[in-house]
Design a protein around this motif. Structure first.
Motif, PDB file in Angstrom:
ATOM      1  N   ASP A 282       0.841  -1.185   0.000  1.00  0.00           N
ATOM      2  CA  ASP A 282       0.000   0.000   0.000  1.00  0.00           C
ATOM      3  C   ASP A 282       0.882   1.243   0.000  1.00  0.00           C
ATOM      4  OD1 ASP A 282      -2.373  -1.381  -0.003  1.00  0.00           O
ATOM      5  OD2 ASP A 282      -2.631  -1.302   2.174  1.00  0.00           O
ATOM      6  N   GLY A 283       0.522   2.213  -0.801  1.00  0.00           N
ATOM      7  CA  GLY A 283       1.268   3.456  -0.881  1.00  0.00           C
ATOM      8  C   GLY A 283       2.358   3.476  -1.929  1.00  0.00           C
ATOM      9  N   ASP A 284       2.640   2.347  -2.578  1.00  0.00           N
ATOM     10  CA  ASP A 284       3.671   2.325  -3.616  1.00  0.00           C
ATOM     11  C   ASP A 284       3.215   3.070  -4.860  1.00  0.00           C
ATOM     12  OD1 ASP A 284       5.489   0.829  -2.189  1.00  0.00           O
ATOM     13  OD2 ASP A 284       4.969  -1.071  -3.154  1.00  0.00           O
ATOM     14  N   VAL A 285       4.152   3.723  -5.499  1.00  0.00           N
ATOM     15  CA  VAL A 285       3.953   4.252  -6.841  1.00  0.00           C
ATOM     16  C   VAL A 285       4.515   3.174  -7.760  1.00  0.00           C
ATOM     17  CG1 VAL A 285       4.492   6.121  -8.443  1.00  0.00           C
ATOM     18  CG2 VAL A 285       4.207   6.610  -6.003  1.00  0.00           C
ATOM     19  N   ILE A 286       3.726   2.768  -8.745  1.00  0.00           N
ATOM     20  CA  ILE A 286       4.110   1.624  -9.583  1.00  0.00           C
ATOM     21  C   ILE A 286       4.292   2.073 -11.022  1.00  0.00           C
ATOM     22  CG2 ILE A 286       3.393  -0.644 -10.403  1.00  0.00           C
ATOM     23  CD1 ILE A 286       1.542  -0.316  -7.679  1.00  0.00           C
ATOM     24  N   PHE A 287       5.443   1.719 -11.578  1.00  0.00           N
ATOM     25  CA  PHE A 287       5.718   1.960 -12.988  1.00  0.00           C
ATOM     26  C   PHE A 287       5.856   0.597 -13.653  1.00  0.00           C
ATOM     27  CE2 PHE A 287       7.529   5.564 -10.673  1.00  0.00           C
ATOM     28  CZ  PHE A 287       6.835   6.604 -11.270  1.00  0.00           C
ATOM     29  N   GLU A 288       5.348   0.477 -14.857  1.00  0.00           N
ATOM     30  CA  GLU A 288       5.480  -0.771 -15.599  1.00  0.00           C
ATOM     31  C   GLU A 288       6.316  -0.512 -16.842  1.00  0.00           C
ATOM     32  OE1 GLU A 288       1.979  -3.085 -16.149  1.00  0.00           O
ATOM     33  OE2 GLU A 288       1.245  -2.624 -14.139  1.00  0.00           O
ATOM     34  N   ASP A 289       7.286  -1.376 -17.060  1.00  0.00           N
ATOM     35  CA  ASP A 289       8.171  -1.262 -18.211  1.00  0.00           C
ATOM     36  C   ASP A 289       8.650  -2.670 -18.563  1.00  0.00           C
ATOM     37  OD1 ASP A 289       9.670   0.182 -20.170  1.00  0.00           O
ATOM     38  OD2 ASP A 289      11.462  -0.080 -18.933  1.00  0.00           O
ATOM     39  N   HIS A 290       8.702  -2.988 -19.841  1.00  0.00           N
ATOM     40  CA  HIS A 290       9.114  -4.312 -20.311  1.00  0.00           C
ATOM     41  C   HIS A 290       8.258  -5.411 -19.684  1.00  0.00           C
ATOM     42  CE1 HIS A 290      12.744  -2.011 -21.384  1.00  0.00           C
ATOM     43  NE2 HIS A 290      12.984  -2.973 -22.277  1.00  0.00           N
ATOM     44  N   GLY A 291       7.007  -5.106 -19.359  1.00  0.00           N
ATOM     45  CA  GLY A 291       6.124  -6.088 -18.753  1.00  0.00           C
ATOM     46  C   GLY A 291       6.439  -6.383 -17.297  1.00  0.00           C
ATOM     47  N   LEU A 292       7.248  -5.549 -16.670  1.00  0.00           N
ATOM     48  CA  LEU A 292       7.663  -5.728 -15.279  1.00  0.00           C
ATOM     49  C   LEU A 292       7.274  -4.510 -14.453  1.00  0.00           C
ATOM     50  CD1 LEU A 292      11.224  -7.035 -16.094  1.00  0.00           C
ATOM     51  CD2 LEU A 292       9.341  -8.416 -15.187  1.00  0.00           C
ATOM     52  N   ARG A 293       7.221  -4.693 -13.147  1.00  0.00           N
ATOM     53  CA  ARG A 293       6.854  -3.617 -12.240  1.00  0.00           C
ATOM     54  C   ARG A 293       8.078  -3.050 -11.532  1.00  0.00           C
ATOM     55  NH1 ARG A 293       1.415  -3.850 -11.317  1.00  0.00           N
ATOM     56  NH2 ARG A 293       0.982  -3.651  -9.375  1.00  0.00           N
ATOM     57  N   ILE A 294       8.074  -1.742 -11.402  1.00  0.00           N
ATOM     58  CA  ILE A 294       9.065  -1.028 -10.608  1.00  0.00           C
ATOM     59  C   ILE A 294       8.276  -0.377  -9.481  1.00  0.00           C
ATOM     60  CG2 ILE A 294      10.810   0.779 -10.555  1.00  0.00           C
ATOM     61  CD1 ILE A 294      10.998   0.302 -13.682  1.00  0.00           C
ATOM     62  N   LEU A 295       8.610  -0.736  -8.247  1.00  0.00           N
ATOM     63  CA  LEU A 295       7.882  -0.280  -7.068  1.00  0.00           C
ATOM     64  C   LEU A 295       8.699   0.797  -6.367  1.00  0.00           C
ATOM     65  CD1 LEU A 295       7.204  -3.889  -5.752  1.00  0.00           C
ATOM     66  CD2 LEU A 295       5.729  -2.546  -7.279  1.00  0.00           C
ATOM     67  N   VAL A 296       8.084   1.968  -6.157  1.00  0.00           N
ATOM     68  CA  VAL A 296       8.786   3.084  -5.526  1.00  0.00           C
ATOM     69  C   VAL A 296       7.889   3.651  -4.428  1.00  0.00           C
ATOM     70  CG1 VAL A 296       9.912   5.321  -5.892  1.00  0.00           C
ATOM     71  CG2 VAL A 296       9.866   3.650  -7.752  1.00  0.00           C
ATOM     72  N   ASP A 297       8.438   3.803  -3.228  1.00  0.00           N
ATOM     73  CA  ASP A 297       7.646   4.441  -2.181  1.00  0.00           C
ATOM     74  C   ASP A 297       7.586   5.944  -2.473  1.00  0.00           C
ATOM     75  OD1 ASP A 297       9.680   5.925  -0.124  1.00  0.00           O
ATOM     76  OD2 ASP A 297      10.603   4.112  -0.959  1.00  0.00           O
ATOM     77  N   ALA A 298       6.510   6.579  -2.058  1.00  0.00           N
ATOM     78  CA  ALA A 298       6.257   7.983  -2.401  1.00  0.00           C
ATOM     79  C   ALA A 298       7.367   8.919  -1.921  1.00  0.00           C
ATOM     80  CB  ALA A 298       4.911   8.425  -1.837  1.00  0.00           C
ATOM     81  N   GLN A 299       7.995   8.613  -0.791  1.00  0.00           N
ATOM     82  CA  GLN A 299       9.059   9.482  -0.291  1.00  0.00           C
ATOM     83  C   GLN A 299      10.322   9.397  -1.139  1.00  0.00           C
ATOM     84  OE1 GLN A 299       9.221   8.213   3.817  1.00  0.00           O
ATOM     85  NE2 GLN A 299       8.073  10.023   4.451  1.00  0.00           N
ATOM     86  N   SER A 300      10.588   8.247  -1.751  1.00  0.00           N
ATOM     87  CA  SER A 300      11.785   8.084  -2.582  1.00  0.00           C
ATOM     88  C   SER A 300      11.596   8.615  -3.993  1.00  0.00           C
ATOM     89  CB  SER A 300      12.166   6.599  -2.670  1.00  0.00           C
ATOM     90  OG  SER A 300      12.541   6.093  -1.423  1.00  0.00           O
ATOM     91  N   LEU A 301      10.349   8.700  -4.451  1.00  0.00           N
ATOM     92  CA  LEU A 301      10.090   9.037  -5.851  1.00  0.00           C
ATOM     93  C   LEU A 301      10.766  10.315  -6.335  1.00  0.00           C
ATOM     94  CD1 LEU A 301       8.791   8.353  -8.524  1.00  0.00           C
ATOM     95  CD2 LEU A 301       6.697   9.464  -7.722  1.00  0.00           C
ATOM     96  N   PRO A 302      10.710  11.436  -5.614  1.00  0.00           N
ATOM     97  CA  PRO A 302      11.365  12.644  -6.144  1.00  0.00           C
ATOM     98  C   PRO A 302      12.861  12.484  -6.375  1.00  0.00           C
ATOM     99  CG  PRO A 302       9.890  13.200  -4.346  1.00  0.00           C
ATOM    100  CD  PRO A 302       9.996  11.703  -4.373  1.00  0.00           C
ATOM    101  N   TYR A 303      13.492  11.586  -5.635  1.00  0.00           N
ATOM    102  CA  TYR A 303      14.933  11.380  -5.759  1.00  0.00           C
ATOM    103  C   TYR A 303      15.315  10.469  -6.922  1.00  0.00           C
ATOM    104  CZ  TYR A 303      14.932  13.426  -1.111  1.00  0.00           C
ATOM    105  OH  TYR A 303      14.752  14.267  -0.055  1.00  0.00           O
ATOM    106  N   VAL A 304      14.410   9.591  -7.345  1.00  0.00           N
ATOM    107  CA  VAL A 304      14.730   8.631  -8.403  1.00  0.00           C
ATOM    108  C   VAL A 304      13.913   8.855  -9.673  1.00  0.00           C
ATOM    109  CG1 VAL A 304      15.510   6.871  -6.778  1.00  0.00           C
ATOM    110  CG2 VAL A 304      13.121   6.860  -7.542  1.00  0.00           C
ATOM    111  N   ASP A 305      13.008   9.820  -9.679  1.00  0.00           N
ATOM    112  CA  ASP A 305      12.151  10.064 -10.838  1.00  0.00           C
ATOM    113  C   ASP A 305      12.992  10.365 -12.076  1.00  0.00           C
ATOM    114  OD1 ASP A 305       9.671  10.293 -12.106  1.00  0.00           O
ATOM    115  OD2 ASP A 305       9.656  12.469 -11.836  1.00  0.00           O
TER     116      ASP A 305
END
Length: 128
Positions: free
Chosen positions: A62-85
């Motif tokens: 719960d709370g993950d921001v999810i990106f899908e690429d190459h048919g796979l999921r990349i899970l990023v917590d909301a606090q980390s997202l600005p640093y890795v976006d």
């Protein structure tokens, strides 16, 4: 499970071909359900430059921001997202060893080990 609403327009986090291949190989070898499992990309304070990456295979939370690429999921917590976006996740096999590498456009300085980094204005990208 529910995702988190992000208050800015995220560029996303993607895989390179080699990065996706290695993630898929690992998830397949573990019999993981790719509809909920993926590579978690996070950031924590520490290291010689201020921040360190945390990469782990994990299930969606719960709370993950999810990106899908190459048919796979990349899970990023909301606090980390600005640093890795805007980052891409690669897999590198070199004389120094093999492993995942984060190619992050937000980094302004990094240490020699490659696992610690600093961003230009830490206050500007604060997730809280």
């Amino acid at each position: 499970m529910t995702g988190t609403t992000v208050s800015f327009q995220a560029k996303g986090v993607l895989f390179t071909e080699k990065g996706a291949e290695k993630v898929r190989d690992f998830l397949d070898s573990q019999g993981a359900d790719v509809t909920t499992a993926g590579l978690r990309v996070g950031v924590r304070g520490g290291g010689c430059s201020g921040f360190q990456y945390q990469l782990a295979f994990d299930d969606q939370k719960d709370g993950d921001v999810i990106f899908e690429d190459h048919g796979l999921r990349i899970l990023v917590d909301a606090q980390s997202l600005p640093y890795v976006d805007g980052s891409s996740i690669d897999y590198v096999d070199s004389l120094q060893g093999a492993g995942f590498q984060v190619n992050n456009p937000n980094v302004t300085a990094a240490c020699g080990c490659g696992s610690s980094f600093r961003v230009e204005d830490e206050e500007q990208v604060s997730a809280v």
